[in-house]
Design an enzyme around this catalytic site. Sequence first.
Site, short mmCIF file in Angstrom:
data_model
loop_
_atom_site.label_atom_id
_atom_site.label_comp_id
_atom_site.label_asym_id
_atom_site.label_seq_id
_atom_site.Cartn_x
_atom_site.Cartn_y
_atom_site.Cartn_z
N GLU A 238 39.55 46.95 44.80
CA GLU A 238 40.10 45.63 45.12
C GLU A 238 41.11 45.61 46.25
OE1 GLU A 238 38.34 45.56 41.07
OE2 GLU A 238 39.73 46.90 42.10
N GLY B 48 34.69 43.60 37.78
CA GLY B 48 34.39 42.94 36.52
C GLY B 48 33.54 43.76 35.58
N GLY C 167 32.75 40.73 39.90
CA GLY C 167 32.59 39.30 39.76
C GLY C 167 31.91 38.72 40.99
N ASP D 47 42.24 44.22 38.69
CA ASP D 47 42.52 43.35 37.53
C ASP D 47 41.60 43.72 36.37
OD1 ASP D 47 40.20 42.37 38.80
OD2 ASP D 47 40.64 40.30 38.23
#
Length: 351
Positions: free
Chosen positions: A140, A117, A70, A148
């Site tokens: 992450e 992402g 992202g 996530d």
Amino acid sequence: MEIDFGGEGEVVFERRGKAGLIRLTRPKALNALTRNMVGAIHRALVAWSTDSDVHCVLVEGEGRAFCAGGDILAVYHAGRTGRPFYEFFAEEYRLNAYIRHFPKPYISLIDGICMGGGVGISVHGSYRVVTENIVFAMPEVGIGFFPDVGGSAFLPHLPEHFGTYLALTGNRIRQGDCLQSGIATHAIKAENKEKLRRSLIRTGNPETALRGKTINPDYETPEKTRDMIGVLFDSKTLGGCVIRLAAAGVNGSEEAQKLLDLIKTRSPTSLHVTFRQIEDGRDLDMDQCMQMEYRILCRMLENHDFYEGIRALLVDKDNMPVWQPAKIDDITPEMVDAYFASLGERELQLT
């Protein structure tokens, strides 16, 4: 025929033959996802789910990345000005869940970097086709965040605790590791991408399109290392993994010591939350995983380490994050529990 679902030129949609084509078009930004891209992809999938002329969907990225994640710099600046991107992540998580439930073949053709992402818009689909150029990671914990976009839905189910290892280290893997661990469903040579694309457009059938084009590369991670991962990451607690790694290091395993040293550079909070996320995710379905991850996300956006991690990596670029708390042993069970507590009226609604 090109179709406008929005996306402001950052993602292009076409309907050709029997296929719906999605192409991420931010190569200079490694196709990092923006909110506009997420919304446009979701709208396209909803429209194509009931379009009888679309038999399958193919997703690709321009340049040397499929999608590197992202747009976390935008997330950083929004959070620092008191406007956290809650809704961006909510929309992204809804898209991840929708991909898992998409009723038609959803083919990700991953030829290059796939992280964060990018994993979310690929790994939950029915066909994950990787070339020798893939570089896959969920890094992450190195920026004070957590894996996530549905990490809790697939990482717990990789063989021999390989998912726990990937999550706690952020290490990168290649084509064979992706295929043999189940992250990918098929592997091809990059030179066959265009043949696969043309066949999907012509037939709309991924099984037919893949016939005669797949290869079967073995793990790049040696068997001895995988066996070590299976033993040392087989614990019900993060502390148990750390103890096992430390003991192996004392007993002469340089590889175990390197892994431990690497893990100790990561955000202690992120490590604890990530370990709990993976343990809980084993018994949850995709939608439950996304709701759990949204609870974690909201707390991460309200705390220190995520912004500190991005500052150190991408803003000041000193690569010297100052985590708070600073040590793995400083994190209490109550601190971890707080990340998983109900959001009440703010719970993520997936429909």
